[in-house]
Write a protein that holds these residues in place. Structure first.
Motif, PDB file in Angstrom:
ATOM      1  N   ARG A  83       9.541-117.163  24.663  1.00 10.50           N
ATOM      2  CA  ARG A  83      10.053-117.496  25.993  1.00 10.50           C
ATOM      3  C   ARG A  83      11.521-117.112  26.168  1.00 10.50           C
ATOM      4  O   ARG A  83      12.090-117.345  27.235  1.00 10.50           O
ATOM      5  N   LEU A  84      12.178-116.538  25.170  1.00  5.31           N
ATOM      6  CA  LEU A  84      13.610-116.233  25.237  1.00  5.31           C
ATOM      7  C   LEU A  84      13.970-115.347  26.428  1.00  5.31           C
ATOM      8  O   LEU A  84      14.923-115.659  27.149  1.00  5.31           O
ATOM      9  N   PRO A  85      13.250-114.248  26.726  1.00  4.61           N
ATOM     10  CA  PRO A  85      13.619-113.450  27.903  1.00  4.61           C
ATOM     11  C   PRO A  85      13.526-114.246  29.209  1.00  4.61           C
ATOM     12  O   PRO A  85      14.365-114.088  30.102  1.00  4.61           O
ATOM     13  N   ALA A  86      12.538-115.111  29.319  1.00  7.03           N
ATOM     14  CA  ALA A  86      12.406-115.914  30.539  1.00  7.03           C
ATOM     15  C   ALA A  86      13.557-116.924  30.647  1.00  7.03           C
ATOM     16  O   ALA A  86      14.080-117.158  31.748  1.00  7.03           O
ATOM     17  N   VAL A  87      13.981-117.495  29.530  1.00  2.00           N
ATOM     18  CA  VAL A  87      15.090-118.455  29.533  1.00  2.00           C
ATOM     19  C   VAL A  87      16.390-117.753  29.927  1.00  2.00           C
ATOM     20  O   VAL A  87      17.186-118.287  30.708  1.00  2.00           O
ATOM     21  N   ILE A  88      16.599-116.559  29.406  1.00  2.00           N
ATOM     22  CA  ILE A  88      17.803-115.792  29.758  1.00  2.00           C
ATOM     23  C   ILE A  88      17.787-115.454  31.240  1.00  2.00           C
ATOM     24  O   ILE A  88      18.807-115.580  31.939  1.00  2.00           O
ATOM     25  N   ALA A  89      16.645-115.024  31.751  1.00  2.00           N
ATOM     26  CA  ALA A  89      16.537-114.688  33.179  1.00  2.00           C
ATOM     27  C   ALA A  89      16.799-115.927  34.039  1.00  2.00           C
ATOM     28  O   ALA A  89      17.489-115.842  35.070  1.00  2.00           O
ATOM     29  N   ASP A  90      16.279-117.083  33.645  1.00  2.00           N
ATOM     30  CA  ASP A  90      16.525-118.316  34.396  1.00  2.00           C
ATOM     31  C   ASP A  90      18.004-118.691  34.379  1.00  2.00           C
ATOM     32  O   ASP A  90      18.558-119.130  35.391  1.00  2.00           O
ATOM     33  N   GLY A  91      18.646-118.517  33.240  1.00  2.00           N
ATOM     34  CA  GLY A  91      20.077-118.805  33.143  1.00  2.00           C
ATOM     35  C   GLY A  91      20.904-117.896  34.036  1.00  2.00           C
ATOM     36  O   GLY A  91      21.823-118.358  34.726  1.00  2.00           O
TER      37      GLY A  91
END
Length: 146
Positions: free
Chosen positions: A24-32
């Motif tokens: 989920r790291l890319p999704a977390v970065i995009a959300d941030g």
């Protein structure tokens, strides 16, 4: 933000983020990043609304109370009138502090054993060929005597 981190610390943080968030790291970065963009937009909209309400052009830096008063409420003459009585006091205080600082430097150099003593006459030149000083006779210690 990360100027005091070296390469190893940044790598360790990235590895820790990868372990915590996993796939989920890319999704977390995009959300941030989306959250940061939204915060910037909200701040821009708030300053625009405030500028419309007050009738002046306000920047984000102008929201500090001192900067706001200085820029929007005081004229240049008002600001000079406020500073004028305090400027003399500031100059006097600065001169006193400078004198104290210079006096402390003089005392420190006079007391410092590493610097040669300041005298009115120059120090005599060292002799060209010096003989070594005779050895100092050794005195017996208490343990040797008893």
């Amino acid at each position: 933000m990360f100027e005091n981190l070296n390469v190893w610390e940044v790598g360790a943080l990235l590895l820790l983020a990868l372990l915590i968030f996993g796939d989920r790291l890319p999704a977390v970065i995009a959300d941030g990043l989306r959250m940061v963009r939204n915060l910037r937009t909200m701040a821009r909209n708030a300053t625009t609304d405030l500028s419309k309400e007050l009738g002046t052009d306000i920047q984000l830096e102008d929201l500090h109370p001192k900067a706001f008063i200085r820029k929007h409420l005081l004229t240049e003459e008002d600001e000079q009138a406020i500073r004028k009585p305090l400027q003399g006091i500031y100059d006097d205080l600065r001169a006193d502090v400078t004198h104290v600082h210079n006096d402390l430097k003089e005392v420190a150099t006079a007391v410092d054993p590493r610097t040669p003593a300041a005298s009115s006459s120059p120090a005599p030149p060292a002799p060209a060929a010096t003989t070594p000083a005779p050895p100092v006779p050794r005195t017996a210690t208490y343990d040797e005597i008893t």
